[in-house]
Design an enzyme around this catalytic site. Sequence first.
Site, PDB file in Angstrom:
ATOM      1  N   PHE A   1       0.849  -1.185   0.000  1.00 18.38           N
ATOM      2  CA  PHE A   1       0.000   0.000   0.000  1.00 18.38           C
ATOM      3  C   PHE A   1       0.892   1.246   0.000  1.00 18.38           C
ATOM      4  O   PHE A   1       1.842   1.347   0.780  1.00 18.38           O
ATOM      5  CB  PHE A   1      -0.923  -0.005   1.228  1.00 18.38           C
ATOM      6  CG  PHE A   1      -2.000   1.027   1.148  1.00 18.38           C
ATOM      7  CD1 PHE A   1      -3.089   0.849   0.311  1.00 18.38           C
ATOM      8  CD2 PHE A   1      -1.907   2.206   1.868  1.00 18.38           C
ATOM      9  CE1 PHE A   1      -4.079   1.816   0.210  1.00 18.38           C
ATOM     10  CE2 PHE A   1      -2.891   3.176   1.771  1.00 18.38           C
ATOM     11  CZ  PHE A   1      -3.979   2.983   0.935  1.00 18.38           C
TER      12      PHE A   1
ATOM     13  N   ASP B   1       0.986  -4.675   8.837  1.00 17.90           N
ATOM     14  CA  ASP B   1      -0.128  -3.763   8.597  1.00 17.90           C
ATOM     15  C   ASP B   1      -1.392  -4.612   8.498  1.00 17.90           C
ATOM     16  O   ASP B   1      -1.554  -5.403   7.558  1.00 17.90           O
ATOM     17  CB  ASP B   1       0.118  -2.964   7.309  1.00 17.90           C
ATOM     18  CG  ASP B   1      -0.963  -1.905   7.079  1.00 17.90           C
ATOM     19  OD1 ASP B   1      -2.086  -2.061   7.603  1.00 17.90           O
ATOM     20  OD2 ASP B   1      -0.686  -0.932   6.352  1.00 17.90           O
TER      21      ASP B   1
ATOM     22  N   TYR C   1     -11.417   1.558  10.159  1.00 22.57           N
ATOM     23  CA  TYR C   1     -12.588   2.031   9.416  1.00 22.57           C
ATOM     24  C   TYR C   1     -13.003   1.098   8.284  1.00 22.57           C
ATOM     25  O   TYR C   1     -13.946   1.397   7.561  1.00 22.57           O
ATOM     26  CB  TYR C   1     -12.393   3.458   8.888  1.00 22.57           C
ATOM     27  CG  TYR C   1     -11.116   3.756   8.147  1.00 22.57           C
ATOM     28  CD1 TYR C   1     -10.914   3.316   6.851  1.00 22.57           C
ATOM     29  CD2 TYR C   1     -10.119   4.510   8.740  1.00 22.57           C
ATOM     30  CE1 TYR C   1      -9.754   3.612   6.170  1.00 22.57           C
ATOM     31  CE2 TYR C   1      -8.945   4.816   8.075  1.00 22.57           C
ATOM     32  CZ  TYR C   1      -8.765   4.364   6.785  1.00 22.57           C
ATOM     33  OH  TYR C   1      -7.615   4.656   6.105  1.00 22.57           O
ATOM     34  N   LYS C   2     -12.288  -0.012   8.142  1.00 25.81           N
ATOM     35  CA  LYS C   2     -12.683  -0.968   7.111  1.00 25.81           C
ATOM     36  C   LYS C   2     -13.616  -2.013   7.741  1.00 25.81           C
ATOM     37  O   LYS C   2     -14.764  -1.715   8.029  1.00 25.81           O
ATOM     38  CB  LYS C   2     -11.426  -1.581   6.502  1.00 25.81           C
ATOM     39  CG  LYS C   2     -10.548  -0.542   5.779  1.00 25.81           C
ATOM     40  CD  LYS C   2      -9.285  -1.170   5.202  1.00 25.81           C
ATOM     41  CE  LYS C   2      -8.361  -0.119   4.619  1.00 25.81           C
ATOM     42  NZ  LYS C   2      -8.878   0.468   3.359  1.00 25.81           N
TER      43      LYS C   2
ATOM     44  N   ARG D   1     -12.636  -3.971  -7.268  1.00 26.64           N
ATOM     45  CA  ARG D   1     -12.590  -4.735  -6.004  1.00 26.64           C
ATOM     46  C   ARG D   1     -13.987  -4.862  -5.410  1.00 26.64           C
ATOM     47  O   ARG D   1     -14.740  -3.891  -5.336  1.00 26.64           O
ATOM     48  CB  ARG D   1     -11.662  -4.054  -4.991  1.00 26.64           C
ATOM     49  CG  ARG D   1     -10.217  -3.975  -5.425  1.00 26.64           C
ATOM     50  CD  ARG D   1      -9.312  -3.522  -4.275  1.00 26.64           C
ATOM     51  NE  ARG D   1      -9.801  -2.306  -3.657  1.00 26.64           N
ATOM     52  CZ  ARG D   1      -9.261  -1.755  -2.561  1.00 26.64           C
ATOM     53  NH1 ARG D   1      -8.225  -2.334  -1.968  1.00 26.64           N
ATOM     54  NH2 ARG D   1      -9.741  -0.641  -2.078  1.00 26.64           N
TER      55      ARG D   1
END
Lengths: 409, 409
Positions: free
Chosen positions: A130, A198, A223-224, A368
């Site tokens: 990322f 991560d 927040y995912k 996605r």
Amino acid sequence: MTTLPMPNAREDAEALDRADPLADARDAFLLPEGITYLVGHSLGPATQKATARIETTAQEEWAQGLVGSWNTADWIHYPQALGDRIAPLIGAKAGEVAVCDSVSVNLFKLAAAILPLVRDKTLMVEDDEFPTDQYVAEGLAGLIGQPMQRVSRQGSLDALQSGGVLIKSVVSYRDGLIADMRAYEEAAAKAGGAIIWDLSHTVGMVPVALHEVGARFATGCTYKYLNGGPGAPSFLFVQMEAASLLSNPIPGWLGHKEPFVFSSRYEPAEGVQRFVAGTPGILSCAALSGALDVFEGRRVSDLHEKAGRLGDLCIARAQALGLDVRSPDDCRKRGGHVSLGHEAGYPIVRALAERGIQADFRTPDTIRFGFSPLFLRYVDVWDAMDALAEIVRDRLWDEPRFHVRAKVT
Amino acid sequence: MTTLPMPNAREDAEALDRADPLADARDAFLLPEGITYLVGHSLGPATQKATARIETTAQEEWAQGLVGSWNTADWIHYPQALGDRIAPLIGAKAGEVAVCDSVSVNLFKLAAAILPLVRDKTLMVEDDEFPTDQYVAEGLAGLIGQPMQRVSRQGSLDALQSGGVLIKSVVSYRDGLIADMRAYEEAAAKAGGAIIWDLSHTVGMVPVALHEVGARFATGCTYKYLNGGPGAPSFLFVQMEAASLLSNPIPGWLGHKEPFVFSSRYEPAEGVQRFVAGTPGILSCAALSGALDVFEGRRVSDLHEKAGRLGDLCIARAQALGLDVRSPDDCRKRGGHVSLGHEAGYPIVRALAERGIQADFRTPDTIRFGFSPLFLRYVDVWDAMDALAEIVRDRLWDEPRFHVRAKVT
């Protein structure tokens, strides 16, 4: 994992929903009418508990309780209290997880604290990691004048033999592949190096066992799949035994042993708490606190199993359409999302959105689909794949209106 | 500043309230019944606009708009949009202020970015500066192997002759003294050094003019006089011309020139935006956005003038009681709070609290009264000083119940 038949018709999907032991969780969510939300891997949706907790915090704790709420509503302990609720979801112990700052800042703090303790002072990151993780590694290496090395995903296990520090996602944001954490930790331990995991695409989805695999350092966002709200704070894990060896490079008052003595001299708090720096965003903490309620009494392995089945259904139907499936076939090796490659990825995502099906697009050509198992039903995925099939077969993406770019995609 | 007579009786205070051009602002606030809130310098109270904005963000933007709200509600531009609203309050230009992270993290980022550009790589901080500022300076200096020097407040202007970097609060959290910013900036400019101003006790209270005095770097918090909410995000100012010379040591995706290209290579955004790192806490940004509404159309100089008068009233009555006034007599040299020293400071604050008057205590012996001019009335201060007089004269603080320590004070 018990083997369930793959649905071959909408009725089969409905039958799976009726038998789904997680079906009740959907009621906890506030979902807009007519939307199938396949973007829980980007921003989890709101739960009733989360919005209620926000309201209580704003109207009662802040507006009525004022500054006294640091005590009476125990705001001051949010970093630890939230950390202790996240700990069981990632195989950590109470007192090893703190909620604070963003993933960027936490990666920086961890990497800076760990580098002095490893054999080789090289900071490593995979070249398809990322982007922020790459930027942070580069920023820190530049600041302290140590080397930063980009390695390939295939080569990162070998690269650990140097004894350096590797920043690595457990679940790749690109294809969803789950890393073999144990193999990496063994390599790092053998060479005197370290790994910062991560967990952004992992927590609340993939049943990682940090202690069991020997992991010592991790961070991730909330927040995912944890549905903590837009820009919800990050968390940070440091194995208890390792914590006392580490110095937070950004020492702030809330990581002090006695914050309210207001001493000029910094003395770190015990354990992971020393990595808390400034005052936490209480409204965001409140949202996360409410959001975590839906995870109480549930096993992450059950969540991953259902997400795997939803993803398997997506993959089977995508393959039938001749689409380029970029995620692992085997759901045990796959996180919560499935990536499909298509040159018309962007307009396809827009065409889906027009039908109420939200997926996301990652440049240059990846669609996605995220399969948050707490609120998605098998029929949702069935219907979404019906829509995708129609858009792909009939080249509906050709419509010019689907090619207009939004600011944020 | 026009000279108004000091109130000698409650009626005089009432007359001042009737003539107060800021009196209408009080209606914007949600204040609990029976409380006189003299702690706005620690946590500002909630406004109706702030709580309404939070609710809209939670219930509509998040719950209904989902991930699309990054576009449709323009969440993505909160750091700049909020910065542009804070800019006029501190004499900065649009595009020079960004809202992100905490003061601790912003001090760290600024100091790390500035040090390579000054003549002497010493990081200086006053020995009675707010503790976090001292800790951060020490943490950064330790990380990069550069010297960190504690200087006295009296000696800091001279210390700038070295050409190093000084972190300094404009308003001292202890006694409220306002620094002579121009003198400091002149000394820094002459020597090739720099100053990072901490505006935490300044913004929304003291009419600083960053450009006019030659200031180039500043940060501050938004939860005190700006009433942004508990743990509201910090802001960061970098003068436009200076920004392009600086590298953010914690480069994150949102400070990238093109965040949604997801490039492996970091390219900084223009201006102060490059100092934004991770995803901002949107709920906290929303609260701040609502909170800033009450500042629209008001001049900070008017706010400071009223706060000065409220503080003058406090000081006059404290002096009449024989108390140790530790803040400047001259309200033009004083921020928004007044500090009184008393060996029984803690139980006095508790005794005041029992009467609905909230002040705060800073170890070892300081009582602080904050005079937020947007919601406080002259009669509030008059009555609070009546209560203080009674507690002090009759030694009411001797009651054992006032000596029980709260966790957070």
